[in-house]
Design a protein around this motif. Structure first.
Motif, short mmCIF file in Angstrom:
data_model
loop_
_atom_site.label_atom_id
_atom_site.label_comp_id
_atom_site.label_asym_id
_atom_site.label_seq_id
_atom_site.Cartn_x
_atom_site.Cartn_y
_atom_site.Cartn_z
N LYS A 141 0.85 -1.18 0.00
CA LYS A 141 0.00 0.00 0.00
C LYS A 141 0.89 1.24 0.00
CE LYS A 141 -3.95 -2.25 2.16
NZ LYS A 141 -4.99 -2.21 3.22
N GLU A 142 0.29 2.39 -0.34
CA GLU A 142 1.11 3.59 -0.55
C GLU A 142 0.41 4.84 -0.05
OE1 GLU A 142 3.56 4.30 -4.28
OE2 GLU A 142 1.92 5.76 -4.58
N LEU A 143 1.21 5.74 0.54
CA LEU A 143 0.79 7.10 0.85
C LEU A 143 1.65 8.07 0.06
CD1 LEU A 143 0.44 7.03 4.77
CD2 LEU A 143 -1.40 6.87 3.09
N ASP A 163 5.65 7.80 -0.81
CA ASP A 163 6.09 8.45 -2.04
C ASP A 163 6.18 9.96 -1.83
OD1 ASP A 163 6.68 9.24 -4.58
OD2 ASP A 163 4.78 8.60 -5.47
N THR A 164 7.40 10.48 -1.79
CA THR A 164 7.61 11.91 -1.54
C THR A 164 7.91 12.69 -2.82
OG1 THR A 164 9.99 11.67 -1.16
CG2 THR A 164 8.54 11.33 0.74
N THR A 165 7.70 12.08 -3.97
CA THR A 165 8.01 12.80 -5.21
C THR A 165 7.16 14.05 -5.38
OG1 THR A 165 6.48 11.33 -6.42
CG2 THR A 165 8.82 10.73 -6.41
N GLY A 166 5.97 14.07 -4.79
CA GLY A 166 5.11 15.24 -4.89
C GLY A 166 5.21 16.17 -3.69
N GLY A 211 11.47 8.93 -3.64
CA GLY A 211 11.55 10.36 -3.90
C GLY A 211 12.61 11.03 -3.04
N THR A 212 12.71 12.34 -3.19
CA THR A 212 13.74 13.09 -2.46
C THR A 212 13.17 13.91 -1.30
OG1 THR A 212 13.49 14.94 -4.03
CG2 THR A 212 15.17 13.28 -4.54
N TYR A 243 13.69 1.62 4.62
CA TYR A 243 14.68 1.81 3.56
C TYR A 243 14.55 3.19 2.94
CZ TYR A 243 17.07 1.41 -0.92
OH TYR A 243 17.88 1.63 -2.01
N VAL A 244 15.70 3.87 2.78
CA VAL A 244 15.79 5.11 2.01
C VAL A 244 17.00 4.95 1.10
CG1 VAL A 244 15.90 7.62 2.06
CG2 VAL A 244 14.92 6.39 4.00
#
Length: 611
Positions: free
Chosen positions: A420-422, A442-445, A473-474, A505-506
């Motif tokens: 699942k994803e936030l 997901d930090t791409t946005g 993401g960053t 994990y990063v």
């Protein structure tokens, strides 16, 4: 004509109707019971009179005591006003009519109660006793009636009813907009106090702070200011501190003291050590085969390409080193160091007792120099900051955007559920439970902020699929752990749990991208057996202050980043790799605690004498 029968036969008269037996008994015994009735009536009257006297007497007594206590409160307020006139208005003397009589209760003075002010260096928590510590006996004027006492102390009026103490009039202690003013009022002498008394000054005014001559400049910098009061009314003092300031208030009930701490520090700082054990009551323990600390710098590359020996450790309390463990970096110790089994310290040692450290060196290997320091500074808790952030996110969040992920304010992912994803946003969750599945962040946005009321639990597995949290993401992921309840993984309890094979994990082991903030009672367990070791990439920041109970245990696991907790244990097979990139990241340093720029402390000595 025959005569009517006088004996024997029935009477034919209508007036001879049968009388009920109970009435007959009462009628026939009336003559005998008249005396008893009188006695009973008199007894009842006497009993009623006694009841009225007892109950009424108690009520009258209570009423009389209430009046006496109210008069005593008024008298102490008058005394407070007179003391203020002498201490702060340059008056030679002040006459005060207490309006009390010797038969109303006991009234006396003592030298009970004291106040201590410490100005600590923020880097070491050390205060020079000659120039940075003020100790003053307050003295107390006390009125007592039954279990109730009313007292004038420290420029305030206090009341105790045996179990609880309350404030009647505020003391001379004022915090406003970064300035703390304490005009200490000390009763140096007195005699019987009932009727009219005079208040006089017995010594010249002493300005303790600021005092440039004695090394106490006007403006505070890089300091911690701690005010401690010992008093029979310490709980009421503490309540006043809590109501009037945002300082850190702590109680020592055994010693009947309360302390309030202020900071003359920025509200953020950076983490310069891989491990910080902040609690003076806790320890740092590095023991067992293969346990060690070292460093890397994720801003320059991965651990494999930037590995170094700057895995510094700082402990406010004691340190235990055992087995063939090693610290590849410097060690800062606020108390004692105990070693066994031949550990290695591959760096400098900063200790409070160099001679003691040198004596201990026979049982371990040390490659660096030894320096003596006054102490190791604790890091104050961020409990209030976390509570505020969690409440803010609970009120306004983006939970509704992910109905398939967040159910009843929780995320629960089982092995058969799939990942699942936030994405970017703010989320309020009671719990996060991951069992052999994956939660993608997901930090791409944009950044992700998660408020967790209770716990995050990642279950164990010897084989894939493992329990995972993966940051893509960053952007940054910030997790606020309120830590109201704990869970259990592999028999280990805590608020943040990672079992065998689990991973946070990063990419590139970039620890600044995953930040876990916890309160002073936050407990974490990152543990496994020798197989399927957990891996955590990020920073755990849960400072416990001087007496917090929080702890983090790392065993057969790796941490890439840093850990700040009350007590920290790195057992067999455990490793903490300090990410030097954290030295450039702002971390909150008790931002909700009152900051001080200016401090004003004066000492006034007065006497109270009967006229």
């Amino acid at each position: 004509m025959s005569s009517p029968r006088r004996n024997g036969g029935r009477s034919r008269r209508q007036s001879s109707a049968r009388v009920p037996w109970l009435y007959a008994v009462v009628r026939d015994t009336t003559a005998q019971s008249e005396g008893v009735a009188v006695v009973l009536m008199l007894s009842m009257v006497l009993l009623g009179t006694m009841t009225v006297l007892v109950v009424g007497g108690a009520a009258i007594g209570d009423s009389r005591q209430n009046v006496q206590v109210s008069q005593a409160e008024h008298a102490m307020r008058q005394l407070d006003a007179g003391a203020s006139t002498v201490a702060f208005e340059n008056s030679d003397r002040a006459l005060v009519d207490l309006g009390l009589s010797a038969g109303d209760g006991q009234l006396w003075t003592t030298d009970d109660g004291w106040m201590r002010v410490e100005i600590q260096d923020a880097d070491t928590d050390y205060a020079d006793p000659e120039t940075r510590v003020l100790n003053v006996t307050l003295g107390t004027a006390i009125y007592q009636s039954g279990e109730t006492t009313v007292a004038y102390q420290g420029g305030g009026v206090w009341r105790s009813d045996g179990d609880a103490a309350t404030m009647v009039a505020r003391p001379e202690f004022h915090y406003r907009n970064g300035t703390l003013t304490i005009p200490v009022v000390n009763i140096t002498e007195s005699n019987d106090l009932y009727g009219e008394v005079e208040v006089v000054e017995t010594g010249s005014f002493e300005r303790w702070y600021p005092n440039v001559t004695d090394g106490r400049p006007h403006k505070l910098d890089n300091a911690k200011i701690i005010v401690t009061v010992q008093s029979d009314y310490y709980e009421a003092w503490g309540q006043y501190f809590e109501d009037e300031t945002d300082g850190i208030v702590t109680y020592d009930h055994a010693q009947e003291t309360v302390s309030v701490k202020f900071l003359a520090l920025p509200s953020t700082f950076s983490i310069q050590n891989g491990i910080v054990a902040t609690s003076g009551t806790g320890t740092f323990e590095l023991a067992g085969t293969g346990s060690y600390t070292d460093s890397y710098n994720s801003s320059n590359g991965s651990y494999a390409t930037t590995k170094g020996k700057n895995g510094d450790v700082a402990a406010v309390g004691g340190v235990i080193l055992g087995g063939n463990s090693s610290i590849q970096g410097d060690l800062y110790v606020g108390e004692t160091i105990d070693t066994n089994g031949g550990p290695l310290l591959d760096g400098n040692a900063y200790v409070v007792d160099k001679a003691e450290f040198d004596a201990e060196k026979a049982s371990f290997t040390h490659t660096g120099d030894v320096y003596e320091i006054p102490g190791v500074a604790t890091i104050e808790p961020i409990d209030r900051f976390i509570s505020n952030e969690v409440e803010r996110i609970r009120t306004t969040n983006d939970n509704a955007d992910h109905p398939g992920v967040i159910v009843d304010n929780s995320i629960t992912i089982g092995e058969g559920d799939g990942p699942k994803e936030l994405d970017a946003g703010q989320y309020y969750l009671t719990t996060i439970s991951i069992d052999q599945s994956t939660l993608y962040l997901d930090t791409t946005g944009g950044d992700i902020t998660i408020a967790v009321r209770d716990y995050i639990a990642m279950s164990s597995s010897n084989n894939a699929p493992y329990s995972r949290i993966i940051v893509n993401g960053t952007g940054n992921v910030t997790v606020y752990m309120l830590s109201e309840a704990e869970s259990k993984v592999d028999g280990k309890e805590g608020n943040f749990l990672m079992g065998k094979g689990s991973t946070v994990y990063v990419d590139n082991e970039s620890s600044p991208q995953f930040r876990v903030y916890g309160p002073s009672a936050f407990n974490a367990s990152i543990q496994a057996s020798s197989a399927a070791s957990p891996v955590f990439v990020g920073v755990i920041y849960a400072p416990a202050g001087t007496d917090g109970t929080g702890s983090v245990v790392v065993s057969h696991a790796e941490v890439f980043g840093a850990v700040v907790s009350g007590t920290l244990v790195v057992n067999q097979g455990g490793a903490v790799h300090y990410d030097e990139a954290l030295g450039m990241i702002d971390i909150p340093r008790s931002p909700t605690v009152s900051r001080l720029e200016y401090l004003h402390i004066g000492h006034h000595k007065i006497a109270i004498r009967e006229v």
